[in-house]
Design a protein around this motif. Sequence first.
Motif, PDB file in Angstrom:
ATOM      1  N   ARG A  40      52.942  47.041  50.724  1.00  0.00           N
ATOM      2  CA  ARG A  40      53.163  46.644  49.328  1.00  0.00           C
ATOM      3  C   ARG A  40      51.958  46.993  48.464  1.00  0.00           C
ATOM      4  O   ARG A  40      52.109  47.434  47.322  1.00  0.00           O
ATOM      5  N   LEU A  41      50.774  46.808  48.989  1.00  0.00           N
ATOM      6  CA  LEU A  41      49.554  47.144  48.252  1.00  0.00           C
ATOM      7  C   LEU A  41      49.470  48.650  48.000  1.00  0.00           C
ATOM      8  O   LEU A  41      49.177  49.095  46.885  1.00  0.00           O
ATOM      9  N   LEU A  42      49.751  49.428  49.039  1.00  0.00           N
ATOM     10  CA  LEU A  42      49.678  50.882  48.906  1.00  0.00           C
ATOM     11  C   LEU A  42      50.805  51.447  48.036  1.00  0.00           C
ATOM     12  O   LEU A  42      50.699  52.570  47.544  1.00  0.00           O
ATOM     13  N   ALA A  43      51.850  50.667  47.822  1.00  0.00           N
ATOM     14  CA  ALA A  43      52.921  51.118  46.928  1.00  0.00           C
ATOM     15  C   ALA A  43      52.394  51.296  45.508  1.00  0.00           C
ATOM     16  O   ALA A  43      52.923  52.103  44.739  1.00  0.00           O
ATOM     17  N   ALA A  44      51.320  50.582  45.177  1.00  0.00           N
ATOM     18  CA  ALA A  44      50.710  50.704  43.855  1.00  0.00           C
ATOM     19  C   ALA A  44      49.768  51.897  43.768  1.00  0.00           C
ATOM     20  O   ALA A  44      49.324  52.252  42.681  1.00  0.00           O
ATOM     21  N   GLY A  45      49.445  52.497  44.909  1.00  0.00           N
ATOM     22  CA  GLY A  45      48.576  53.667  44.920  1.00  0.00           C
ATOM     23  C   GLY A  45      47.638  53.652  46.110  1.00  0.00           C
ATOM     24  O   GLY A  45      47.460  52.623  46.769  1.00  0.00           O
ATOM     25  N   PRO A  46      47.034  54.796  46.402  1.00  0.00           N
ATOM     26  CA  PRO A  46      46.123  54.905  47.547  1.00  0.00           C
ATOM     27  C   PRO A  46      44.948  53.934  47.426  1.00  0.00           C
ATOM     28  O   PRO A  46      44.495  53.626  46.317  1.00  0.00           O
ATOM     29  N   ARG A  47      44.481  53.481  48.582  1.00  0.00           N
ATOM     30  CA  ARG A  47      43.354  52.547  48.632  1.00  0.00           C
ATOM     31  C   ARG A  47      42.473  52.842  49.829  1.00  0.00           C
ATOM     32  O   ARG A  47      42.959  53.243  50.889  1.00  0.00           O
ATOM     33  N   ALA A  48      41.190  52.579  49.667  1.00  0.00           N
ATOM     34  CA  ALA A  48      40.257  52.646  50.788  1.00  0.00           C
ATOM     35  C   ALA A  48      40.492  51.434  51.686  1.00  0.00           C
ATOM     36  O   ALA A  48      40.952  50.376  51.228  1.00  0.00           O
ATOM     37  N   ILE A  49      40.166  51.578  52.957  1.00  0.00           N
ATOM     38  CA  ILE A  49      40.384  50.487  53.905  1.00  0.00           C
ATOM     39  C   ILE A  49      39.619  49.241  53.484  1.00  0.00           C
ATOM     40  O   ILE A  49      40.139  48.123  53.576  1.00  0.00           O
ATOM     41  N   ARG A  50      38.409  49.402  52.991  1.00  0.00           N
ATOM     42  CA  ARG A  50      37.635  48.245  52.525  1.00  0.00           C
ATOM     43  C   ARG A  50      38.389  47.497  51.426  1.00  0.00           C
ATOM     44  O   ARG A  50      38.432  46.274  51.398  1.00  0.00           O
ATOM     45  N   ASP A  51      39.003  48.257  50.512  1.00  0.00           N
ATOM     46  CA  ASP A  51      39.772  47.636  49.430  1.00  0.00           C
ATOM     47  C   ASP A  51      41.023  46.939  49.975  1.00  0.00           C
ATOM     48  O   ASP A  51      41.411  45.877  49.471  1.00  0.00           O
ATOM     49  N   ILE A  52      41.638  47.525  50.984  1.00  0.00           N
ATOM     50  CA  ILE A  52      42.805  46.903  51.614  1.00  0.00           C
ATOM     51  C   ILE A  52      42.397  45.574  52.246  1.00  0.00           C
ATOM     52  O   ILE A  52      43.087  44.557  52.088  1.00  0.00           O
ATOM     53  N   ALA A  53      41.281  45.580  52.947  1.00  0.00           N
ATOM     54  CA  ALA A  53      40.797  44.353  53.591  1.00  0.00           C
ATOM     55  C   ALA A  53      40.560  43.260  52.558  1.00  0.00           C
ATOM     56  O   ALA A  53      41.005  42.114  52.731  1.00  0.00           O
ATOM     57  N   GLU A  54      39.879  43.617  51.491  1.00  0.00           N
ATOM     58  CA  GLU A  54      39.569  42.630  50.455  1.00  0.00           C
ATOM     59  C   GLU A  54      40.836  42.098  49.790  1.00  0.00           C
ATOM     60  O   GLU A  54      40.989  40.890  49.602  1.00  0.00           O
ATOM     61  N   ALA A  55      41.752  42.985  49.458  1.00  0.00           N
ATOM     62  CA  ALA A  55      42.968  42.581  48.754  1.00  0.00           C
ATOM     63  C   ALA A  55      43.910  41.746  49.618  1.00  0.00           C
ATOM     64  O   ALA A  55      44.645  40.907  49.100  1.00  0.00           O
ATOM     65  N   ALA A  79      43.143  60.176  54.245  1.00  0.00           N
ATOM     66  CA  ALA A  79      42.467  61.369  53.742  1.00  0.00           C
ATOM     67  C   ALA A  79      41.098  60.954  53.242  1.00  0.00           C
ATOM     68  O   ALA A  79      40.882  59.789  52.900  1.00  0.00           O
ATOM     69  N   PRO A  80      40.154  61.890  53.182  1.00  0.00           N
ATOM     70  CA  PRO A  80      38.843  61.558  52.618  1.00  0.00           C
ATOM     71  C   PRO A  80      38.977  61.116  51.166  1.00  0.00           C
ATOM     72  O   PRO A  80      39.810  61.629  50.417  1.00  0.00           O
ATOM     73  N   ASP A  81      38.169  60.139  50.788  1.00  0.00           N
ATOM     74  CA  ASP A  81      38.129  59.663  49.405  1.00  0.00           C
ATOM     75  C   ASP A  81      37.514  60.763  48.542  1.00  0.00           C
ATOM     76  O   ASP A  81      36.413  61.223  48.831  1.00  0.00           O
ATOM     77  N   PRO A  82      38.192  61.210  47.488  1.00  0.00           N
ATOM     78  CA  PRO A  82      37.623  62.263  46.646  1.00  0.00           C
ATOM     79  C   PRO A  82      36.292  61.861  45.997  1.00  0.00           C
ATOM     80  O   PRO A  82      35.441  62.709  45.742  1.00  0.00           O
ATOM     81  N   ALA A  83      36.087  60.564  45.800  1.00  0.00           N
ATOM     82  CA  ALA A  83      34.853  60.086  45.175  1.00  0.00           C
ATOM     83  C   ALA A  83      33.720  59.908  46.179  1.00  0.00           C
ATOM     84  O   ALA A  83      32.551  59.906  45.813  1.00  0.00           O
ATOM     85  N   ASP A  84      34.069  59.713  47.459  1.00  0.00           N
ATOM     86  CA  ASP A  84      33.064  59.478  48.495  1.00  0.00           C
ATOM     87  C   ASP A  84      33.642  59.926  49.832  1.00  0.00           C
ATOM     88  O   ASP A  84      34.420  59.205  50.450  1.00  0.00           O
ATOM     89  N   ALA A  85      33.271  61.094  50.282  1.00  0.00           N
ATOM     90  CA  ALA A  85      33.851  61.693  51.488  1.00  0.00           C
ATOM     91  C   ALA A  85      33.592  60.869  52.750  1.00  0.00           C
ATOM     92  O   ALA A  85      34.234  61.095  53.778  1.00  0.00           O
ATOM     93  N   ARG A  86      32.657  59.911  52.684  1.00  0.00           N
ATOM     94  CA  ARG A  86      32.404  59.066  53.862  1.00  0.00           C
ATOM     95  C   ARG A  86      33.508  58.031  54.054  1.00  0.00           C
ATOM     96  O   ARG A  86      33.671  57.500  55.144  1.00  0.00           O
ATOM     97  N   ARG A  87      34.240  57.740  52.993  1.00  0.00           N
ATOM     98  CA  ARG A  87      35.319  56.746  53.064  1.00  0.00           C
ATOM     99  C   ARG A  87      36.657  57.451  53.214  1.00  0.00           C
ATOM    100  O   ARG A  87      36.835  58.574  52.755  1.00  0.00           O
ATOM    101  N   ARG A  88      37.586  56.756  53.861  1.00  0.00           N
ATOM    102  CA  ARG A  88      38.940  57.279  53.977  1.00  0.00           C
ATOM    103  C   ARG A  88      39.871  56.452  53.097  1.00  0.00           C
ATOM    104  O   ARG A  88      39.713  55.244  52.979  1.00  0.00           O
ATOM    105  N   VAL A  89      40.835  57.135  52.531  1.00  0.00           N
ATOM    106  CA  VAL A  89      41.803  56.496  51.655  1.00  0.00           C
ATOM    107  C   VAL A  89      43.176  56.575  52.313  1.00  0.00           C
ATOM    108  O   VAL A  89      43.565  57.627  52.832  1.00  0.00           O
ATOM    109  N   ALA A  90      43.882  55.464  52.287  1.00  0.00           N
ATOM    110  CA  ALA A  90      45.227  55.398  52.863  1.00  0.00           C
ATOM    111  C   ALA A  90      46.258  55.520  51.747  1.00  0.00           C
ATOM    112  O   ALA A  90      46.060  54.994  50.650  1.00  0.00           O
ATOM    113  N   ARG A  91      47.332  56.231  52.043  1.00  0.00           N
ATOM    114  CA  ARG A  91      48.445  56.301  51.101  1.00  0.00           C
ATOM    115  C   ARG A  91      49.745  56.295  51.902  1.00  0.00           C
ATOM    116  O   ARG A  91      49.775  56.676  53.077  1.00  0.00           O
ATOM    117  N   LEU A  92      50.808  55.859  51.248  1.00  0.00           N
ATOM    118  CA  LEU A  92      52.107  55.795  51.906  1.00  0.00           C
ATOM    119  C   LEU A  92      52.700  57.183  52.094  1.00  0.00           C
ATOM    120  O   LEU A  92      52.491  58.077  51.271  1.00  0.00           O
TER     121      LEU A  92
END
Length: 158
Positions: A40-55, A79-92
């Motif tokens: 449900r969270l990712l339905a609003a758009g891609p998120r980093a795992i840290r953001d998923i944990a917090e939310a 996929a790698p976060d376009p703003a920070d390649a060290r982070r991964r971003v999840a998307r549906l």
Amino acid sequence: MELLGTRLRHLLDLLDGDVAAVYADLGLAGFRPRYTPVVRLLAAGPRAIRDIAEATGVTHSAASQTVAQLVEEELVVLAPDPADARRRVARLTPKAEALLPVLEAEWAATATAVAALEAELPYPLGRLVDETLAALSRRPMRDRVTDALPPLPRGAQP
């Protein structure tokens, strides 16, 4: 309150097991209740795992494990976060997006069922959980147990 942890785990097993059975009834066998908040969270758009944990109110490790399971189920891609390649971003994936109408209907039905369950209780379970988490935030269980321990012989302490 003897066996509090055991009883709480049993309560969670009952709740999760029955919600998982609803998913199976809806044709989503294998879909786990812990997936729904993330999807449900990712339905609003891609998120980093840290953001998923917090939310979702879980640890980074728990969010990472859930996302990994969703990747295995082909419901999420990383996929790698376009703003920070060290982070991964999840998307549906499109497969997950196709499930959203059913998941939203189940989510609403579960919220209705929880409200009905809490109406049967002398004290709303959600409120009790929130207050317990706040109390443990103020003073962790480790401190409470340690303070309740009698003095132990030197060799008996870890």
